[in-house]
Design a protein around this motif. Structure first.
Motif, PDB file in Angstrom:
ATOM      1  N   TYR A 187       0.575  57.997 -46.199  1.00 46.02           N
ATOM      2  CA  TYR A 187       1.176  58.494 -47.423  1.00 46.02           C
ATOM      3  C   TYR A 187       1.974  57.381 -48.084  1.00 46.02           C
ATOM      4  O   TYR A 187       2.528  56.503 -47.416  1.00 46.02           O
ATOM      5  CB  TYR A 187       2.126  59.664 -47.153  1.00 46.02           C
ATOM      6  CG  TYR A 187       1.467  60.882 -46.552  1.00 46.02           C
ATOM      7  CD1 TYR A 187       0.786  61.779 -47.355  1.00 46.02           C
ATOM      8  CD2 TYR A 187       1.538  61.144 -45.190  1.00 46.02           C
ATOM      9  CE1 TYR A 187       0.188  62.906 -46.824  1.00 46.02           C
ATOM     10  CE2 TYR A 187       0.944  62.262 -44.640  1.00 46.02           C
ATOM     11  CZ  TYR A 187       0.273  63.140 -45.470  1.00 46.02           C
ATOM     12  OH  TYR A 187      -0.319  64.255 -44.939  1.00 46.02           O
ATOM     13  N   ASN A 189       5.437  56.717 -50.436  1.00 44.63           N
ATOM     14  CA  ASN A 189       6.781  57.268 -50.250  1.00 44.63           C
ATOM     15  C   ASN A 189       7.094  58.310 -51.326  1.00 44.63           C
ATOM     16  O   ASN A 189       8.119  58.254 -52.006  1.00 44.63           O
ATOM     17  CB  ASN A 189       7.815  56.133 -50.278  1.00 44.63           C
ATOM     18  CG  ASN A 189       7.740  55.247 -49.047  1.00 44.63           C
ATOM     19  OD1 ASN A 189       8.298  55.547 -48.013  1.00 44.63           O
ATOM     20  ND2 ASN A 189       7.008  54.156 -49.165  1.00 44.63           N
ATOM     21  N   ALA A 193       6.293  63.862 -49.054  1.00 41.85           N
ATOM     22  CA  ALA A 193       6.112  63.371 -47.692  1.00 41.85           C
ATOM     23  C   ALA A 193       7.411  62.849 -47.088  1.00 41.85           C
ATOM     24  O   ALA A 193       7.756  63.182 -45.956  1.00 41.85           O
ATOM     25  CB  ALA A 193       5.041  62.273 -47.664  1.00 41.85           C
ATOM     26  N   VAL A 194       8.147  62.007 -47.819  1.00 41.94           N
ATOM     27  CA  VAL A 194       9.344  61.361 -47.287  1.00 41.94           C
ATOM     28  C   VAL A 194      10.539  61.769 -48.138  1.00 41.94           C
ATOM     29  O   VAL A 194      10.573  61.514 -49.346  1.00 41.94           O
ATOM     30  CB  VAL A 194       9.186  59.821 -47.294  1.00 41.94           C
ATOM     31  CG1 VAL A 194      10.451  59.163 -46.757  1.00 41.94           C
ATOM     32  CG2 VAL A 194       7.981  59.410 -46.463  1.00 41.94           C
ATOM     33  N   ARG A 197      14.724  57.497 -46.682  1.00 41.25           N
ATOM     34  CA  ARG A 197      14.305  56.341 -45.877  1.00 41.25           C
ATOM     35  C   ARG A 197      15.420  55.303 -45.902  1.00 41.25           C
ATOM     36  O   ARG A 197      15.814  54.834 -46.967  1.00 41.25           O
ATOM     37  CB  ARG A 197      13.015  55.748 -46.446  1.00 41.25           C
ATOM     38  CG  ARG A 197      12.418  54.661 -45.582  1.00 41.25           C
ATOM     39  CD  ARG A 197      10.991  54.411 -45.979  1.00 41.25           C
ATOM     40  NE  ARG A 197      10.333  53.516 -45.047  1.00 41.25           N
ATOM     41  CZ  ARG A 197       9.023  53.372 -44.955  1.00 41.25           C
ATOM     42  NH1 ARG A 197       8.232  54.052 -45.750  1.00 41.25           N
ATOM     43  NH2 ARG A 197       8.490  52.552 -44.078  1.00 41.25           N
ATOM     44  N   PHE A 204      11.086  62.836 -42.708  1.00 36.83           N
ATOM     45  CA  PHE A 204       9.944  63.481 -43.330  1.00 36.83           C
ATOM     46  C   PHE A 204      10.343  64.822 -43.929  1.00 36.83           C
ATOM     47  O   PHE A 204      11.334  65.442 -43.533  1.00 36.83           O
ATOM     48  CB  PHE A 204       8.826  63.704 -42.306  1.00 36.83           C
ATOM     49  CG  PHE A 204       8.040  62.463 -41.986  1.00 36.83           C
ATOM     50  CD1 PHE A 204       6.997  62.063 -42.803  1.00 36.83           C
ATOM     51  CD2 PHE A 204       8.336  61.710 -40.868  1.00 36.83           C
ATOM     52  CE1 PHE A 204       6.258  60.939 -42.506  1.00 36.83           C
ATOM     53  CE2 PHE A 204       7.621  60.576 -40.563  1.00 36.83           C
ATOM     54  CZ  PHE A 204       6.574  60.189 -41.382  1.00 36.83           C
ATOM     55  N   HIS A 205       9.543  65.274 -44.858  1.00 40.38           N
ATOM     56  CA  HIS A 205       9.724  66.616 -45.407  1.00 40.38           C
ATOM     57  C   HIS A 205       9.393  67.622 -44.306  1.00 40.38           C
ATOM     58  O   HIS A 205       8.318  67.561 -43.701  1.00 40.38           O
ATOM     59  CB  HIS A 205       8.796  66.815 -46.605  1.00 40.38           C
ATOM     60  CG  HIS A 205       9.192  67.947 -47.490  1.00 40.38           C
ATOM     61  ND1 HIS A 205       9.144  69.270 -47.082  1.00 40.38           N
ATOM     62  CD2 HIS A 205       9.652  67.976 -48.774  1.00 40.38           C
ATOM     63  CE1 HIS A 205       9.552  70.043 -48.050  1.00 40.38           C
ATOM     64  NE2 HIS A 205       9.878  69.302 -49.094  1.00 40.38           N
ATOM     65  N   LEU A 209       5.891  68.259 -42.046  1.00 39.28           N
ATOM     66  CA  LEU A 209       5.843  68.116 -40.589  1.00 39.28           C
ATOM     67  C   LEU A 209       5.264  69.379 -39.936  1.00 39.28           C
ATOM     68  O   LEU A 209       4.455  69.289 -39.003  1.00 39.28           O
ATOM     69  CB  LEU A 209       7.249  67.841 -40.051  1.00 39.28           C
ATOM     70  CG  LEU A 209       7.797  66.426 -40.275  1.00 39.28           C
ATOM     71  CD1 LEU A 209       9.195  66.318 -39.669  1.00 39.28           C
ATOM     72  CD2 LEU A 209       6.877  65.386 -39.657  1.00 39.28           C
ATOM     73  N   PRO A 219       1.381  62.184 -39.574  1.00 41.87           N
ATOM     74  CA  PRO A 219       1.715  61.651 -40.896  1.00 41.87           C
ATOM     75  C   PRO A 219       2.375  60.282 -40.747  1.00 41.87           C
ATOM     76  O   PRO A 219       3.303  60.111 -39.949  1.00 41.87           O
ATOM     77  CB  PRO A 219       2.679  62.698 -41.459  1.00 41.87           C
ATOM     78  CG  PRO A 219       3.321  63.301 -40.253  1.00 41.87           C
ATOM     79  CD  PRO A 219       2.308  63.250 -39.136  1.00 41.87           C
ATOM     80  N   ARG A 220       1.933  59.331 -41.552  1.00 36.34           N
ATOM     81  CA  ARG A 220       2.462  57.976 -41.416  1.00 36.34           C
ATOM     82  C   ARG A 220       2.661  57.377 -42.813  1.00 36.34           C
ATOM     83  O   ARG A 220       1.693  57.163 -43.553  1.00 36.34           O
ATOM     84  CB  ARG A 220       1.500  57.101 -40.615  1.00 36.34           C
ATOM     85  CG  ARG A 220       2.017  55.693 -40.335  1.00 36.34           C
ATOM     86  CD  ARG A 220       0.967  54.882 -39.590  1.00 36.34           C
ATOM     87  NE  ARG A 220       0.616  55.491 -38.320  1.00 36.34           N
ATOM     88  CZ  ARG A 220      -0.378  55.059 -37.549  1.00 36.34           C
ATOM     89  NH1 ARG A 220      -1.133  54.036 -37.943  1.00 36.34           N
ATOM     90  NH2 ARG A 220      -0.629  55.665 -36.397  1.00 36.34           N
ATOM     91  N   PRO A 221       3.910  57.104 -43.218  1.00 37.59           N
ATOM     92  CA  PRO A 221       4.132  56.510 -44.550  1.00 37.59           C
ATOM     93  C   PRO A 221       3.965  54.994 -44.504  1.00 37.59           C
ATOM     94  O   PRO A 221       4.205  54.349 -43.471  1.00 37.59           O
ATOM     95  CB  PRO A 221       5.583  56.896 -44.854  1.00 37.59           C
ATOM     96  CG  PRO A 221       6.231  56.971 -43.508  1.00 37.59           C
ATOM     97  CD  PRO A 221       5.174  57.440 -42.537  1.00 37.59           C
TER      98      PRO A 221
END
Length: 499
Positions: A187, A189, A193-194, A197, A204-205, A209, A219-221
């Motif tokens: 994702y 930012n 999603a985030v 940070r 994460f949202h 999650l 999930p990986r930003p």
């Protein structure tokens, strides 16, 4: 500009062998002096001539280099003020020219080609494709794009906004279309999603999650300002703009999504796969689909849940529109559960209203039973109800009623007459005729009727005939909910058993 090889050879020979100056070489070869300087600089040979003269700025160069190394984007005007405080007395224009030569250049970064395993990763992002005009509403047209990193299979779905519910609906649509789930989703930012940070710490949202846990993917930003890490989806969005959306015609959002599905399964799947240059995306995806994670038994619920408060009138506001509720629920808190097709209004666990979803703006979506129950309870509401219907159909009628009230006319009779004319001639003709009557300064139904007759005669149309049907005849046209056919099968089985 590319300099011919013979010109470069002449420049080097005249400069180093004949000891010509740069200006002389440029004049004799009919070229600009900057070209001569560039050729000499590219040759890498030491300059011949008198050494450069000392400059006023030379003592300040170490300070300038140190400052620019710490603050590369510091403006020349601010740096000039700093060296002036330390004794420099040169002009600002000359200083600005020198600083442009000493300012450090950005380092060019090299990138490795990222490779992934089949079924390992997909990349997700939103793309903005202008706006949709739905009635009086102007909504953004957002494209949800998910692309598999190995086969480059694209999933494309358009939505009227980029809310979390539509974001997750796009995921479910992609998983269903592919018949599986990638192990990792990358994702940007974005807020869906985030949420926050700080350095390497990522919050994460929580909704995302929970959704990721339901479908068992990670999930990986990507890093901040590192668009190259999700270059596959960036190129996919550009490919959608150029190859699908450009000059595309569609009637509504459903038609656009139907065309998008056909494009993803057609031309987009038949293009060459970057990972396997000899095969198409369709062929590579057929192998990658076997490596995807299996779908869960039950899809995740994706309803928009909004707490609302009913005011004095039996309506609740949701997504720019008003939806009716039973009149005995005014002044209470309710909950709206919405999907792309329906809006359900619940009180606790009981569903008190069910409406088709509207994407217009300022519209009133009503259940006839809700309004009729209130009209039956309060007879005084009938007059206002008729006026509201008349004003919505012909907005100019509100001005006519106000001017008639100033003259002391009977507003009830005028409203009833205009409603009969509305039923006979329609909203467009009534609106135009009311405007004509107001222009002539005659705010009376007779003037409106004369204008309607004149416009009808100009069109050569026959006079409309009012058909007044009794209440029991009108009731025959009411929609009837069909019964389940299983009951007839049960009756037949019982009859057979008795025989």
């Amino acid at each position: 500009m590319v300099i011919p090889a013979d010109i470069e050879a002449q420049i080097l020979r005249y400069y180093h062998a004949e000891r010509w100056t740069i200006g002389t070489i440029a004049q004799q070869l009919h070229i600009h002096h900057s070209v001569v300087r560039r050729v000499l600089g590219q040759a890498g040979l030491p300059k011949i001539g008198s050494p450069a003269r000392a400059s006023r700025i030379d003592p300040y160069l170490p300070f300038i280099h140190q400052t620019l190394e710490t603050f590369p984007s510091l403006t020349a005007s601010r740096l000039y003020a700093m060296v002036c405080e330390r004794g420099y007395r040169g002009s600002p224009d000359h200083f600005r020219h020198i600083i442009a030569c000493h300012r450090p250049r950005a380092k060019v970064e090299a990138y490795l080609r990222l490779r992934t395993l089949p079924g390992e990763q997909a990349q997700v992002d939103w793309g903005h494709f202008g706006h949709l005009e739905i009635g009086r509403a102007r909504r953004p047209l957002m494209a949800f794009v998910m692309v598999l990193s190995y086969s480059r299979q694209i999933f494309l779905r358009f939505y009227p906004d980029a809310r979390m519910e539509n974001f997750l609906r796009g995921h479910v649509g992609a998983f269903s279309a592919w018949g599986g789930v990638p192990r990792v989703l990358l994702y940007d930012n974005l807020k869906s999603a985030v949420l926050e940070r700080r350095g390497d710490a990522i919050r994460f949202h929580p909704t995302l999650l929970g959704f990721a846990g339901h479908y068992r993917y990670e999930p990986r930003p990507v890093a901040i300002a590192r668009g190259n890490e999700k270059g596959r989806v960036e190129r996919a969005i550009r490919y959608v703009r150029d190859s699908f959306f450009a000059a595309r015609r569609f009637t509504d959002l459903a038609d656009l999504n139907t065309q998008a599905d056909a494009w993803c399964n057609g031309p987009a799947a038949d293009r060459r796969c970057p990972e396997e240059s000899l095969r198409s995306v369709r062929e590579v995806f057929a192998e990658e689909a076997k490596r995807l994670l299996a779908l869960p038994d039950n899809p995740a619920p994706l309803l928009e849940q909004v707490a609302v408060r009913v005011g004095k009138t039996p309506y609740v506001r949701f997504d720019l529109n008003d939806y009716s509720v039973p009149h005995d629920h005014v002044r209470r808190g309710l909950t709206i559960l919405a999907d792309p097709q329906e809006v359900r209004i619940v009180d606790g666990s009981a569903v008190i209203a069910l409406h088709p979803r509207c994407y217009d703006k300022g519209a009133q979506i009503e259940e006839p039973g809700h309004v009729q129950a209130l009209v039956d309870q309060k007879r005084s509401a009938r007059k206002h109800r008729a006026t509201d219907r008349l004003v919505r159909a012909a907005p100019a009628s509100q001005t006519l009623l106000m001017r008639a009230a100033e003259r002391g006319e009977n507003l009830g009779a005028i409203t009833a007459t205009l409603l009969r004319l509305l039923d006979r001639y329609g909203a467009g003709e009534l609106q135009a005729s009311i405007c004509e009557a107001l222009t002539r300064n005659v705010p009376h139904p007779n003037a409106v009727r004369l204008a309607l007759d004149r416009r009808r005669e100009e069109r050569g149309a026959a006079p409309p005939v009012a058909a007044g049907l009794p209440a029991h005849v009108q009731a025959r046209d009411r929609p009837v909910k069909p019964h389940a056919l299983e009951t007839y099968d049960q009756i037949k089985d019982c009859s057979d058993d008795n025989n």
